[in-house]
Design an enzyme around this catalytic site. Structure first.
Site, short mmCIF file in Angstrom:
data_model
loop_
_atom_site.label_atom_id
_atom_site.label_comp_id
_atom_site.label_asym_id
_atom_site.label_seq_id
_atom_site.Cartn_x
_atom_site.Cartn_y
_atom_site.Cartn_z
N ASN A 80 40.30 38.18 55.61
CA ASN A 80 39.08 37.85 54.87
C ASN A 80 38.93 36.33 54.70
O ASN A 80 39.61 35.55 55.36
CB ASN A 80 39.00 38.60 53.54
N ARG A 81 38.02 35.92 53.82
CA ARG A 81 37.57 34.53 53.81
C ARG A 81 38.25 33.66 52.76
O ARG A 81 38.55 34.13 51.67
CB ARG A 81 36.05 34.49 53.58
N GLN A 102 37.84 46.01 51.24
CA GLN A 102 36.63 45.48 51.87
C GLN A 102 36.02 46.61 52.68
O GLN A 102 36.67 47.17 53.57
CB GLN A 102 36.99 44.30 52.80
N HIS A 119 39.99 35.44 58.43
CA HIS A 119 40.97 36.28 59.15
C HIS A 119 42.09 35.51 59.84
O HIS A 119 42.49 35.83 60.97
CB HIS A 119 40.24 37.15 60.18
N GLU A 159 39.21 47.98 54.63
CA GLU A 159 40.33 47.04 54.70
C GLU A 159 40.91 46.83 53.31
O GLU A 159 40.33 46.13 52.49
CB GLU A 159 39.84 45.69 55.23
N HIS A 214 42.51 46.29 60.42
CA HIS A 214 41.07 46.16 60.63
C HIS A 214 40.51 47.19 61.62
O HIS A 214 39.71 46.84 62.50
CB HIS A 214 40.79 44.73 61.12
N SER A 215 40.91 48.46 61.50
CA SER A 215 40.33 49.47 62.40
C SER A 215 38.87 49.72 62.07
O SER A 215 38.45 49.64 60.91
CB SER A 215 41.11 50.78 62.31
N TYR A 216 38.11 50.02 63.12
CA TYR A 216 36.70 50.39 63.00
C TYR A 216 36.62 51.91 63.20
O TYR A 216 36.90 52.40 64.29
CB TYR A 216 35.87 49.71 64.09
N ASP A 263 29.24 44.55 53.16
CA ASP A 263 30.34 43.70 53.67
C ASP A 263 30.93 43.01 52.44
O ASP A 263 30.85 41.80 52.28
CB ASP A 263 29.79 42.69 54.69
C1 GLA Z 1 35.43 41.55 58.07
C2 GLA Z 1 34.41 40.72 57.42
C3 GLA Z 1 33.12 40.79 58.16
C4 GLA Z 1 33.31 40.46 59.62
C5 GLA Z 1 34.37 41.36 60.20
C6 GLA Z 1 34.71 40.99 61.61
O1 GLA Z 1 35.34 42.85 57.77
O2 GLA Z 1 34.21 41.04 56.07
O3 GLA Z 1 32.19 39.90 57.59
O4 GLA Z 1 33.71 39.12 59.74
O5 GLA Z 1 35.53 41.29 59.46
O6 GLA Z 1 33.60 40.93 62.43
#
Ligand code: GLA
Length: 379
Positions: free
Chosen positions: A106-107, A316, A133, A344, A207-209, A279
């Protein structure tokens, strides 16, 4: 260690290892080559299978979950994650599909933080003025050491990586371990551990989708989601938390009961506009630090469901708002807008700059730990 004890250790460990790879367990754990990195080092692919046929595939490049196959209500297996077929795809993965994210998932605002009176500047990676990340070459882009592991009712792979002092701007040599377990209770359990030789910050994430329909062309808007959280963290336009913990009650952020992801996603809401959808980080209700239920995800069409439990303070929830159909993934599929979502578990974003948030600082002598348990079932 004496020569004799070395011989005994080797004599004992060789049969155990080769058995894991080569004999009785070969149905449960398999290893194969996955191609070479540009510098010539080799990546490997590991497949874990359990008695019900669930299959988790992993690679030591980025300690990535390559695929997760789980049955629907008719017993039909399908991969429920976005990603790539080949190592080449993962090398240019900019979406963090399936990745282990670190040293700080994250940021971090402006890519800077202060610790014990010293200011550190982190590598910034195409996220405006923020660090995202772990930097330009985060933990998702390095080769980890790997070894098979086993315990009662579970088979796994342990990945190890030492991040050097100063890497991507972070202080301290950080020893990281991520272990993926596939259990006979149909769980994918991920355990993170880290130790340091200098004070630093850590927030390792997975970070799985997920797209539980098993067809990555479907959106996840009809998935139902429950988050065990009464508050979430509103963000500014750079997706940095403002510091407020806002009650979800009466807002489109209320997922205290199973609710369709798409039910309120287009509501007139400033936070949804800032995130281009969901997000955001939710503040998990549990305060014990024990592993507790954080989320339930359910796809009514296939019957597939997943409970996610963790010991972390936040989750997240990102619903694939940056997917734009440009990345050709598994089978050549172009992953379109909102065709997968991420859950996440983590420390809160920008914790190093928010003294009121749970601390993400790790000091020598301490051990960072993070557990996620994904339990798959059908309804
Ligand atoms: C995280 C962030 C999103 C994006 C994804 C990767 O989940 O919160 O804003 O950056 O990763 O694309």
């Amino acid at each position: 260690m004496s020569k004799l004890s070395r011989i005994i250790t080797v004599a004992l460990s060789v049969p155990i290892f080769s058995c894991l790879v080569g004999c009785g367990m070969n149905k449960l754990f398999q290893k194969q080559d996955y191609g070479a990195l540009p510098d010539g080092r080799k990546a490997e692919l590991y497949t874990l299978t359990n008695a019900d046929g669930l299959k988790a595939t992993l690679t030591n490049y980025g300690a990535i979950l390559v695929s997760m196959e789980v049955p629907d209500r008719d017993g039909k297996l399908a991969d429920v994650t976005h990603g790539y077929d080949t190592l080449k795809g993962w090398l240019s993965n900019t979406s963090y599909f399936g990745s282990t994210v670190g040293r700080y998932g994250n940021r971090i605002a402006k890519g800077q933080f202060a610790l014990d009176g010293k200011t550190y500047s982190l590598a910034k990676n195409n996220n405006g003025e923020n660090a995202l990340h772990g930097g330009i070459k985060g933990f998702d882009k390095v080769l980890w050491d790997a070894k098979p592991v086993k315990q009662a009712g579970a088979v796994g792979v342990e990945f190890n990586y030492v991040s050097r002092d100063g890497e991507e701007g972070y202080p301290g040599n950080l020893k990281n371990t991520v272990t993926y377990w596939l259990t006979d209770k149909n769980e994918l359990r991920i355990e993170f551990k880290a130790t340091t030789d200098k004070p630093t910050i850590v927030n390792l994430c997975h970070h799985s989708y997920w797209n539980l329909t098993g067809d990555p062309k479907n959106t996840i808007l009809d998935h139902e989601l429950m988050l065990a959280a009464d508050r979430f963290l509103p963000v500014d336009k750079g997706l940095i938390p403002t510091g407020e913990r806002r009650p979800v009650e009466g807002t489109p952020f209320d997922f205290t009961k199973l609710t369709k992801v798409g039910a309120r996603i287009n509501a007139e809401d400033e936070q949804l506009k800032l995130g281009n959808g969901y997000d955001h980080c939710w503040v998990l209700r549990s305060k014990t630090g024990d592993v507790a239920l954080a989320a339930t995800l359910y796809d009514p069409s296939s019957g597939r469901a997943m409970d996610l439990s963790t010991d972390q303070p936040g989750i997240q929830f990102y619903c694939g708002n940056f997917l734009d159909g440009s990345a050709a993934g598994k089978g050549g599929t172009k992953y379109a807008f909102r065709t997968a979502l991420c859950l996440e578990t983590q420390r809160f974003p920008d914790s190093p700059n928010k003294p009121d948030f749970p601390s993400a600082v790790l000091r020598p002598g301490e051990t960072y730990r993070h557990t996620m348990v994904h339990r798959f079932y059908t309804r």
